[in-house]
Design a protein around this motif. Structure first.
Motif, PDB file in Angstrom:
ATOM      1  N   LEU A 335      38.904  -6.530  75.978  1.00  0.00           N
ATOM      2  CA  LEU A 335      39.173  -6.713  74.384  1.00  0.00           C
ATOM      3  C   LEU A 335      38.516  -5.364  73.822  1.00  0.00           C
ATOM      4  O   LEU A 335      37.773  -4.576  74.299  1.00  0.00           O
ATOM      5  CB  LEU A 335      38.158  -7.843  73.740  1.00  0.00           C
ATOM      6  N   PRO A 336      39.398  -5.082  72.399  1.00  0.00           N
ATOM      7  CA  PRO A 336      38.972  -4.029  71.849  1.00  0.00           C
ATOM      8  C   PRO A 336      37.409  -4.028  71.499  1.00  0.00           C
ATOM      9  O   PRO A 336      36.880  -5.188  71.381  1.00  0.00           O
ATOM     10  CB  PRO A 336      39.759  -3.888  70.326  1.00  0.00           C
ATOM     11  N   GLU A 337      36.861  -2.980  71.281  1.00  0.00           N
ATOM     12  CA  GLU A 337      35.363  -2.987  70.752  1.00  0.00           C
ATOM     13  C   GLU A 337      35.276  -3.572  69.692  1.00  0.00           C
ATOM     14  O   GLU A 337      36.099  -3.631  68.671  1.00  0.00           O
ATOM     15  CB  GLU A 337      34.814  -1.335  70.659  1.00  0.00           C
ATOM     16  N   ASP A 338      34.271  -4.512  69.551  1.00  0.00           N
ATOM     17  CA  ASP A 338      33.803  -5.417  68.643  1.00  0.00           C
ATOM     18  C   ASP A 338      33.138  -4.857  67.434  1.00  0.00           C
ATOM     19  O   ASP A 338      31.758  -4.640  67.614  1.00  0.00           O
ATOM     20  CB  ASP A 338      33.202  -6.799  69.021  1.00  0.00           C
ATOM     21  N   ASN A 339      33.751  -4.353  66.464  1.00  0.00           N
ATOM     22  CA  ASN A 339      33.112  -3.627  65.248  1.00  0.00           C
ATOM     23  C   ASN A 339      33.363  -4.502  64.127  1.00  0.00           C
ATOM     24  O   ASN A 339      33.209  -3.972  63.012  1.00  0.00           O
ATOM     25  CB  ASN A 339      33.553  -2.308  65.017  1.00  0.00           C
ATOM     26  N   SER A 340      33.617  -5.778  63.932  1.00  0.00           N
ATOM     27  CA  SER A 340      33.834  -6.586  62.958  1.00  0.00           C
ATOM     28  C   SER A 340      32.463  -6.702  62.241  1.00  0.00           C
ATOM     29  O   SER A 340      31.463  -6.560  62.681  1.00  0.00           O
ATOM     30  CB  SER A 340      34.116  -8.041  63.561  1.00  0.00           C
ATOM     31  N   SER A 366      36.440 -12.170  79.154  1.00  0.00           N
ATOM     32  CA  SER A 366      36.221 -11.248  80.428  1.00  0.00           C
ATOM     33  C   SER A 366      34.905 -10.562  80.626  1.00  0.00           C
ATOM     34  O   SER A 366      34.099 -10.471  79.478  1.00  0.00           O
ATOM     35  CB  SER A 366      37.212 -10.194  80.324  1.00  0.00           C
ATOM     36  N   VAL A 367      34.473 -10.088  81.575  1.00  0.00           N
ATOM     37  CA  VAL A 367      33.237  -9.289  81.805  1.00  0.00           C
ATOM     38  C   VAL A 367      33.009  -8.070  80.944  1.00  0.00           C
ATOM     39  O   VAL A 367      32.222  -8.014  80.470  1.00  0.00           O
ATOM     40  CB  VAL A 367      33.104  -8.842  83.312  1.00  0.00           C
ATOM     41  N   SER A 368      34.293  -7.539  80.675  1.00  0.00           N
ATOM     42  CA  SER A 368      34.057  -6.199  79.928  1.00  0.00           C
ATOM     43  C   SER A 368      33.772  -6.551  78.420  1.00  0.00           C
ATOM     44  O   SER A 368      33.204  -6.080  77.744  1.00  0.00           O
ATOM     45  CB  SER A 368      35.499  -5.534  79.944  1.00  0.00           C
ATOM     46  N   ALA A 369      34.420  -7.757  78.126  1.00  0.00           N
ATOM     47  CA  ALA A 369      34.349  -8.323  76.634  1.00  0.00           C
ATOM     48  C   ALA A 369      32.895  -8.756  76.665  1.00  0.00           C
ATOM     49  O   ALA A 369      32.266  -8.467  75.470  1.00  0.00           O
ATOM     50  CB  ALA A 369      35.070  -9.500  76.435  1.00  0.00           C
ATOM     51  N   GLU A 370      32.365  -9.433  77.360  1.00  0.00           N
ATOM     52  CA  GLU A 370      30.791  -9.702  77.333  1.00  0.00           C
ATOM     53  C   GLU A 370      30.008  -8.681  77.559  1.00  0.00           C
ATOM     54  O   GLU A 370      28.867  -8.617  76.516  1.00  0.00           O
ATOM     55  CB  GLU A 370      30.612 -10.688  78.616  1.00  0.00           C
ATOM     56  N   GLN A 372      30.705  -5.857  76.043  1.00  0.00           N
ATOM     57  CA  GLN A 372      30.966  -5.272  74.672  1.00  0.00           C
ATOM     58  C   GLN A 372      30.203  -6.060  73.745  1.00  0.00           C
ATOM     59  O   GLN A 372      29.622  -5.514  72.614  1.00  0.00           O
ATOM     60  CB  GLN A 372      32.245  -5.269  74.082  1.00  0.00           C
ATOM     61  N   PHE A 373      29.985  -7.457  73.769  1.00  0.00           N
ATOM     62  CA  PHE A 373      29.404  -8.213  72.695  1.00  0.00           C
ATOM     63  C   PHE A 373      27.785  -7.812  72.819  1.00  0.00           C
ATOM     64  O   PHE A 373      27.143  -7.839  72.087  1.00  0.00           O
ATOM     65  CB  PHE A 373      29.573  -9.709  73.226  1.00  0.00           C
ATOM     66  N   VAL A 374      27.407  -7.814  74.244  1.00  0.00           N
ATOM     67  CA  VAL A 374      26.026  -7.184  74.468  1.00  0.00           C
ATOM     68  C   VAL A 374      25.563  -6.058  73.670  1.00  0.00           C
ATOM     69  O   VAL A 374      24.601  -5.800  73.035  1.00  0.00           O
ATOM     70  CB  VAL A 374      25.690  -7.245  76.030  1.00  0.00           C
ATOM     71  N   CYS A 375      26.700  -5.014  73.928  1.00  0.00           N
ATOM     72  CA  CYS A 375      26.430  -3.750  72.977  1.00  0.00           C
ATOM     73  C   CYS A 375      26.252  -3.870  71.747  1.00  0.00           C
ATOM     74  O   CYS A 375      25.492  -3.338  71.036  1.00  0.00           O
ATOM     75  CB  CYS A 375      27.656  -2.701  73.755  1.00  0.00           C
ATOM     76  N   ARG A 376      26.937  -4.828  71.124  1.00  0.00           N
ATOM     77  CA  ARG A 376      27.121  -4.918  69.812  1.00  0.00           C
ATOM     78  C   ARG A 376      25.728  -5.220  69.495  1.00  0.00           C
ATOM     79  O   ARG A 376      25.049  -5.101  68.353  1.00  0.00           O
ATOM     80  CB  ARG A 376      28.202  -5.877  69.303  1.00  0.00           C
ATOM     81  N   VAL A 377      25.320  -6.447  70.119  1.00  0.00           N
ATOM     82  CA  VAL A 377      23.964  -6.873  69.894  1.00  0.00           C
ATOM     83  C   VAL A 377      22.956  -5.965  69.788  1.00  0.00           C
ATOM     84  O   VAL A 377      21.783  -6.039  68.816  1.00  0.00           O
ATOM     85  CB  VAL A 377      23.648  -8.119  70.740  1.00  0.00           C
ATOM     86  N   LEU A 378      22.815  -5.225  70.808  1.00  0.00           N
ATOM     87  CA  LEU A 378      21.671  -4.121  71.038  1.00  0.00           C
ATOM     88  C   LEU A 378      21.843  -3.018  69.874  1.00  0.00           C
ATOM     89  O   LEU A 378      20.705  -2.445  69.602  1.00  0.00           O
ATOM     90  CB  LEU A 378      21.792  -3.696  72.557  1.00  0.00           C
ATOM     91  N   GLY A 379      23.035  -2.990  69.343  1.00  0.00           N
ATOM     92  CA  GLY A 379      23.009  -1.755  68.589  1.00  0.00           C
ATOM     93  C   GLY A 379      22.751  -2.124  67.029  1.00  0.00           C
ATOM     94  O   GLY A 379      22.579  -1.266  66.144  1.00  0.00           O
ATOM     95  N   ASP A 380      22.673  -3.555  66.867  1.00  0.00           N
ATOM     96  CA  ASP A 380      22.292  -3.861  65.602  1.00  0.00           C
ATOM     97  C   ASP A 380      20.722  -4.046  65.393  1.00  0.00           C
ATOM     98  O   ASP A 380      20.117  -5.258  65.469  1.00  0.00           O
ATOM     99  CB  ASP A 380      22.971  -5.282  65.047  1.00  0.00           C
ATOM    100  N   LYS A 381      20.050  -2.665  65.416  1.00  0.00           N
ATOM    101  CA  LYS A 381      18.412  -2.895  65.241  1.00  0.00           C
ATOM    102  C   LYS A 381      17.871  -3.223  63.908  1.00  0.00           C
ATOM    103  O   LYS A 381      16.649  -3.578  64.099  1.00  0.00           O
ATOM    104  CB  LYS A 381      18.175  -1.378  65.684  1.00  0.00           C
ATOM    105  N   SER A 382      18.664  -3.670  63.094  1.00  0.00           N
ATOM    106  CA  SER A 382      18.195  -4.035  61.927  1.00  0.00           C
ATOM    107  C   SER A 382      18.179  -5.585  61.812  1.00  0.00           C
ATOM    108  O   SER A 382      17.910  -6.220  60.540  1.00  0.00           O
ATOM    109  CB  SER A 382      18.884  -3.556  60.790  1.00  0.00           C
ATOM    110  N   ALA A 383      18.569  -6.343  62.925  1.00  0.00           N
ATOM    111  CA  ALA A 383      18.666  -7.530  63.024  1.00  0.00           C
ATOM    112  C   ALA A 383      17.550  -8.293  62.802  1.00  0.00           C
ATOM    113  O   ALA A 383      16.232  -7.590  63.160  1.00  0.00           O
ATOM    114  CB  ALA A 383      19.761  -8.035  63.951  1.00  0.00           C
TER     115      ALA A 383
END
Length: 404
Positions: A335-340, A366-370, A372-383
């Motif tokens: 899937l495209p990178e999740d920047n929503s 897909s594994v690649s989509a999963e 990407q989801f992990v990368c999104r979570v790790l990238g949001d350090k203000s959460a």
């Protein structure tokens, strides 16, 4: 013997023994009075629906051994529990043990007292089974008594096993008891609300569903009800584990409909085995159910960060998806990178019922989509709770890499 029980709704005044007022609790030499008081409470108030142990301050004087509040709430003084247990066990050992069926009323009394104090008393439960099989104890009465016990002792596997034996006995002896199963599901829900993370209650609920009311309509209803529970109890592993069982039943129902899949369940795991190509309707049912689960899980992870239970359930979803990889699903598309917008997590997720007729050309997780989801979570350090959330996400990614 004269019985001692206090039944005033507000617990004001003294206890009454016959025509004599009695303002003190029984002494160590009067253990029989506590057991008699308990027997009198059950005799005078057959509709008891809640059990509790009353603890008094040290300067409050001697406790009242047994109290009944509002005619339905049974309170036993915590200080009198050793006296009650000692008296009941002594009677069992010296009288009941030798001729249990000839002393049925006494057997019911002492086993009831033993279970009030210790609901995992194997001997008491086995004796009550004998009384039921001999027709000396009503199964309905035993169900009501267990309902009372579970208001105080909810995490007792032996008592839950006794209840399952009782339900099986009632079904074999008296035929269909369809009204029982709704009552059992309600009991499990009540216990889980009062005492969260109750593995034994959720396991009993799964047993009831599998044994007596496992049909597609009921499974779909349970999924919807469980979704409400999961949204309110995101850290409860037990509720999510029950949801995983329901998803196996969804796959089994779809397989039975199309004649393509079989499932086998035991105490350790469930397995789904491919037999032949499934019908298109089967694909739609199972795939849309899993898509809805992935969407719901993603929403909950982003809305309530840091809960390991949600990430553990996502592992199950990925594992379950790979068990079903015989389905002719859409290819493993990255899937495209999740920047929503992170606020999308607040948008209500469609339920399984909403997705039954969803288009089948949606991209399959897909594994690649999963990743990407992990990368999104790790990238949001203000959460909120980022440390716990990032740790859970890293463990999920390590599991994903190792297993899939």
């Amino acid at each position: 013997r004269e019985c001692v029980v206090m039944t005033d709704a507000r617990c004001s005044g003294a206890q009454v023994r016959g025509n004599v007022r009695w303002d003190i609790a029984p002494s160590g030499s009067d253990e029989a009075a506590v057991l008699d008081a308990l027997d009198a409470a059950f005799a005078l108030h057959p509709e008891l629906d809640e059990l509790g142990f009353v603890v008094q301050a040290d300067d409050a004087g001697l406790p009242l051994p047994v109290q009944v509040f509002d005619g339905r709430k049974l309170g036993v003084a915590a200080a009198c529990l050793p006296l009650l247990y000692k008296r009941a066990f002594s009677l069992y050992k010296n009288v009941v043990y030798k001729h249990p069926l000839q002393n049925a009323e006494l057997a019911k009394s002492v086993t009831r007292a033993l279970m009030v104090v210790n609901p995992e008393h194997h001997t008491a439960l086995n004796l009550r089974k004998q009384l039921i099989l001999a027709g000396l104890l009503s199964p309905r009465e035993e169900l009501s008594f267990l309902n009372l016990i579970f208001t105080k002792h909810t995490k007792c596997p032996i008592a839950w096993a006794h209840r399952r034996w009782l339900l099986n006995h009632m079904t074999k002896s008296f035929g269909d008891h369809s009204t029982l199963w709704d009552a059992e599901l309600s009991l499990c829900e009540r216990v889980a609300i009062v005492y969260p993370k109750n593995y034994y209650a959720w396991s009993h609920r799964a047993w009831v569903l599998a044994s007596y009311c496992c049909n597609n309509e009921k499974v779909q209803s349970e999924l919807l009800e469980n979704e409400v529970w999961v949204r309110k109890n995101v850290s409860d592993h037990c509720g999510l584990h029950y949801r995983s069982i329901l998803l196996y039943y969804v796959a089994r129902a779809a397989g039975n409909h199309a004649g393509s899949f079989s499932t086998s369940a035991d105490d350790n795991h469930n397995k789904i085995t491919r037999r032949s190509a499934p019908h298109e309707e089967t694909q739609c049912c199972v795939c849309t159910a899993l898509r809805a689960e992935f969407a719901l899980n993603k929403q909950l992870i982003l809305t309530f960060p840091g809960h390991e239970s949600l990430w553990s359930f996502r592992r199950f979803l990925c594992y379950f998806w790979h068990q079903l990889n015989g389905l002719p699903t859409t290819p493993d598309v990255a899937l495209p990178e999740d920047n929503s917008d992170p606020d999308e997590a607040l948008i209500p997720t469609p339920t399984i019922a909403d997705l039954v007729h969803a288009p089948t050309n949606l991209p399959w997780p897909s594994v690649s989509a999963e990743n990407q989801f992990v990368c999104r979570v790790l990238g949001d350090k203000s959460a909120y709770a980022y440390e716990q959330q990032s740790s859970a996400a890293e463990h999920f990614r390590a599991w994903l890499t190792k297993n899939l």
